[in-house]
Design a protein around this motif. Structure first.
Motif, PDB file in Angstrom:
ATOM      1  N   THR A 189       0.838  -1.212   0.000  1.00  0.00           N
ATOM      2  CA  THR A 189       0.000   0.000   0.000  1.00  0.00           C
ATOM      3  C   THR A 189       0.867   1.253   0.000  1.00  0.00           C
ATOM      4  N   SER A 193       1.185   4.272  -3.100  1.00  0.00           N
ATOM      5  CA  SER A 193       0.977   5.718  -2.920  1.00  0.00           C
ATOM      6  C   SER A 193       2.195   6.507  -3.411  1.00  0.00           C
ATOM      7  N   LYS A 196       2.174   6.615  -7.181  1.00  0.00           N
ATOM      8  CA  LYS A 196       1.175   7.531  -7.734  1.00  0.00           C
ATOM      9  C   LYS A 196       1.676   8.968  -7.748  1.00  0.00           C
TER      10      LYS A 196
END
Length: 357
Positions: A189, A193, A196
């Motif tokens: 996770t 992030s 991105k």
């Protein structure tokens, strides 16, 4: 049974085996070609083969036919006596699988019989003791096998216990793997992030580079339009030069076609003359072949006539020689007869004179 009787039994078996071996070479192919094998095997053996083939063709049973059995015995007798029987082995005919198996069986039977006949009572008892010892060993081996099977069952129980402990260890390891998977999910996770945010930065940089490339492309298009206008006049001049060159080429092509047409006429004329000469040459060759063939036939006839004249002269010479020999023999015979007659007269005169005295 003494050694003499055993030798006689083995001798009978050897003769039987030899007869079966010789008869095994009398295949159907040998019977079918008996007439062609007459020169190889002789008159008697070939006639016996033909007779045996006829009996096979007319006989109803190959086991209970007395004539057929007598024919087989006659074949065996002739094959043992004939020196050319060994030539059967070099014929290109294969024997059947059944007869080969029968020969092998008879050979094994002969070896077994020889072994049995040559085995003494002491050797037989020794073999019996050996077999009993082997049987005892086999019984002991069976008992040992039962003991080993019992041990194997005990070891199998122990292995099942060990497998239970291994299963507990495997469950514990699976729990640890689940913990590792949860920690891996949390790490993934965070990585997504960060990726991105990095992709947003790369997109903004790409937009700036795209605007700069668009401006450069517009400037290049303007330069291209200017160059096209400059080269338009050059293109017109090149078209005129191309047209003049095409006209010159067409003139040269016309001249070339005229020259080629004249050459083709000359080629056709020369070809017709060549074909005419070639046909005449074929005619000459055919005439020469006929003359050569006639010459060969004439020489052959002359040779035959000369041979006939030579044979006739030789025959006359032989006849004259024979006549002279016969005449000389006749004269010698008459002379000897005259001498004998004179001797007989002298002997009669001598006898008569002796009687008078």
């Amino acid at each position: 049974m003494n050694s003499l009787e055993a030798g006689r039994v083995l001798s009978v078996l050897d003769e039987t085996l030899e007869g079966v071996r010789l008869v095994s070479y009398i295949t159907q192919d040998v019977l079918d070609t008996a007439e062609q094998l007459r020169d190889m095997f002789g008159e008697d053996l070939a006639n016996t083969l033909i007779k045996h083939r006829q009996l096979l063709q007319t006989g109803k049973s190959t086991l209970n036919n007395e004539q057929l059995q007598a024919s087989i015995l006659e074949l065996v007798r002739l094959l043992k006596k004939s020196p050319s029987a060994q030539r059967l082995q070099v014929l290109p005919y294969e024997r059947t699988y059944g007869i080969l198996q029968a020969l092998q069986y008879f050979d094994q039977l002969r070896l077994f019989t020889q072994k049995r006949l040559t085995t003494t009572v002491e050797e037989d008892s020794s073999n019996r003791e050996y077999f009993e010892e082997v049987r005892d060993r086999e019984e002991r081996a069976v008992a040992e096998r039962l003991q080993l099977e019992q041990k194997l069952r005990l070891q199998r129980v122990e292995l099942q216990k060990a497998a239970g402990s291994i299963q507990v260890s495997e469950d514990r390891a699976r729990g640890e793997v689940a913990d590792v998977q949860s920690s891996t999910s949390q790490s993934r996770t965070g990585i997504e992030s960060a990726a991105k945010s990095q992709a947003d930065e790369d997109r903004s940089a790409f937009q700036a580079d795209l605007a700069l490339a668009t401006k450069e492309l517009a400037a290049a298009r303007a330069e291209l339009a200017r160059l096209r206008a400059e080269h338009k006049d050059n293109e017109a001049l090149l078209r005129k030069a191309r047209k003049r060159a095409e006209q010159d080429v067409e003139v040269q092509i016309g001249e070339y076609d005229a020259d080629v047409g004249a050459k083709e006429v000359e080629l056709a004329k020369a070809r017709s003359e060549y074909e005419e000469v070639l046909s005449q040459l074929h005619e000459y060759n055919r005439g020469w072949s006929e003359m050569y063939q006639e010459r060969l036939e004439y020489e052959e006839r002359e040779r035959r006539l000369a041979e006939q004249r030579f044979q006739a002269a030789l025959l006359n010479l032989r006849r004259n020689h024979a006549a002279r020999v016969v005449q000389a023999a006749w004269r010698a015979y008459k002379k000897a007869k005259e001498i004998a007659r004179k001797k007989a007269k002298k002997a009669e005169k001598a006898k008569a004179a002796a009687k008078k005295k």
